[in-house]
Write an enzyme that holds these catalytic residues in place. Structure first.
Site, PDB file in Angstrom:
ATOM      1  CG  ASP A   1      12.727 114.459  56.502  1.00  0.00           C
ATOM      2  OD1 ASP A   1      11.775 115.163  56.868  1.00  0.00           O
ATOM      3  OD2 ASP A   1      13.152 113.513  57.165  1.00  0.00           O
TER       4      ASP A   1
ATOM      5  CG  ASP B   1      15.196 109.861  55.030  1.00  0.00           C
ATOM      6  OD1 ASP B   1      16.245 109.942  54.361  1.00  0.00           O
ATOM      7  OD2 ASP B   1      15.072 110.365  56.164  1.00  0.00           O
TER       8      ASP B   1
ATOM      9  CG  ASP C   1      10.230 110.083  56.547  1.00  0.00           C
ATOM     10  OD1 ASP C   1      11.425 110.043  56.247  1.00  0.00           O
ATOM     11  OD2 ASP C   1       9.797 110.581  57.595  1.00  0.00           O
TER      12      ASP C   1
END
Length: 332
Positions: free
Chosen positions: A71, A125, A73
Site C-alpha cells: 500500500d 489509503d 499512505d
C-alpha cells in the site's frame, strides 16, 4: 565467525520495493490526487485541498509483504475556516465521491481513511486531515497548527504523520543501514504474522531509538535487537520499561499499550528473545550455511541461503548431503 553481511544485503533487495513498483505506485497515487483536486475545484467553494505522502512508502522503508498486498499512505489535507469544518463522515464522503470511478474495485470507507483498491494487489489509503491555516510553502508544515485527522468514531483528533516523517528522515540521514534494519524488522514481523507482533511504526521508533551501527548488517541488526530488548524487557534489564512513545503528536501515547495483554506481550518478548538467541548462534557459527539457517528460521524463505558458498573446505564437506545439515533441535 560467519559473516553474513552480503546475505543480509541480498535479503534487503528481496524484500524492498523495486523502482518499477515505486513508479507504478506513484503514478496511481498522482491519478488519485488529480481526481480529488478536480472534485474540490468543481464542488467545494469554501475548501481547498493539498497532499502529503506519509508512512513507510514516503520514508523508503516499505517491504513487499508475503500476502502480496502492499500500500501507499497519502494524506489528504482539507483547508478551510473553522466555521466551515465538515464532520469526519462528511469529509470521508467527499473523498469517496472524488475517487469513486478511479478503479473498477469498490473503495472502502474505513474509520481512519478511505481506501482505493487496485486489482494489481495494492491499495492507496487516504487519511483525511483538516487545517485552518495554510502558510503556502511547499509542504505547508506548521508545528504550531497541528492537523486533525477525520476519525469516524472519535471525531477530529490531532495527528501529524508528516512531522513523524521529518523526524525519521533527520534521524536516518546518511544511515542507509538503519533503513535496512527497519525493513528487516518488518520482514520478521511479516514472517511471524500469526503472533500479531507490533506495528511497523513501533519497530521504526524502536530501531531509531536503539540503533547500533556496525560495518556488517548481521552484527548491526543483532546489536540493535539486543538494545531494543534491554530497553523494553524488564526480565532482561531491571530498568527496562515496556514503552514506545511517539516522537511527535501525541508524544504521551505509549504505542505498546495495544500489545500489553499478557498473551501479546509474552508473544512479542519471547519472539524477540528467540530471534536474538538465534542471531547470537549465527554470529558465532563457523559455517555460513549453518548461520544462514539460524536467521532464515525467523526471517523466512526470502532470506537467501541457497547461494551461499563455503570457503572452508572442511565445513563445506559437512554439507555435501542434505542429511548432514547440522541443525540443533535445541537451538532458537
Amino acid at each position: 565467525m560467519a559473516d553474513l553481511n552480503e546475505t543480509f544485503v541480498s535479503f534487503n533487495g528481496n524484500i524492498k520495493l523495486s523502482e518499477k513498483r515505486k513508479k507504478e505506485l506513484r503514478t496511481s497515487r498522482n491519478a488519485v490526487r488529480e481526481d480529488i483536486r478536480k472534485y474540490f475545484d468543481d464542488n467545494r467553494d469554501k475548501h481547498t485541498v493539498k497532499f502529503k505522502g506519509q508512512g513507510s512508502f514516503s520514508m523508503n522503508t516499505s517491504i513487499l509483504p508475503l500476502s502480496g498486498e502492499y500500500d501507499v499512505d497519502d494524506g489528504v489535507y482539507i483547508f478551510g475556516k473553522e466555521e466551515d469544518r465538515p464532520t469526519p463522515s462528511q469529509a470521508h464522503g467527499w473523498i469517496l465521491k472524488a475517487v469513486e470511478n478511479r478503479t473498477n474495485q469498490n473503495s472502502i470507507d474505513k474509520n481512519t481513511c478511505v481506501r482505493v483498491q487496485y486489482a494489481a494487489q495494492y491499495h492507496i489509503d487516504l487519511p483525511i486531515y483538516y487545517k485552518t491555516t495554510d502558510n503556502d510553502n511547499e509542504y505547508f508544515f506548521d508545528s504550531s497548527d497541528v492537523p486533525e485527522l477525520a476519525h469516524k468514531d472519535k471525531g477530529w483528533i490531532p495527528s501529524d504523520p508528516y512531522a513523524f516523517r521529518l523526524w525519521f528522515e533527520e534521524k536516518a540521514k546518511g544511515k542507509e543501514q538503519l533503513k535496512r534494519i527497519v525493513r528487516y524488522l518488518k520482514a520478521w514481523t511479516d514472517n511471524k504474522h500469526h503472533l500479531n507482533l507490533p506495528s511497523g511504526m513501533i519497530f521504526t521508533i524502536l530501531a531509531v531509538n536503539n540503533y547500533v551501527s556496525k560495518d556488517r548488517d548481521d552484527e548491526a541488526f543483532l546489536e540493535t535487537l539486543k538494545s531494543i530488548q534491554l530497553a523494553i524487557d524488564s526480565s532482561k534489564n531491571f530498568w527496562a520499561r515496556y514503552e514506545c512513545f511517539r516522537p511527535t503528536v501525541d508524544t504521551t501515547e505509549n504505542l505498546l499499550v495495544k500489545y500489553s495483554s499478557e498473551t501479546k506481550k509474552k508473544n512479542f518478548l519471547d519472539a524477540l528473545d528467540s530471534l536474538i538467541t538465534s542471531g547470537n548462534q549465527a554470529i558465532e557459527a563457523k559455517s555460513k550455511k549453518d548461520a544462514c539457517a539460524k536467521w532464515q528460521k525467523h526471517l523466512g524463505d526470502r532470506f537467501p541461503c541457497s547461494n551461499i558458498e563455503e570457503k572452508d573446505e572442511d565445513v563445506a564437506k559437512a554439507f555435501s548431503s542434505p542429511d548432514q545439515l547440522r541443525y540443533d533441535n535445541k537451538s532458537a
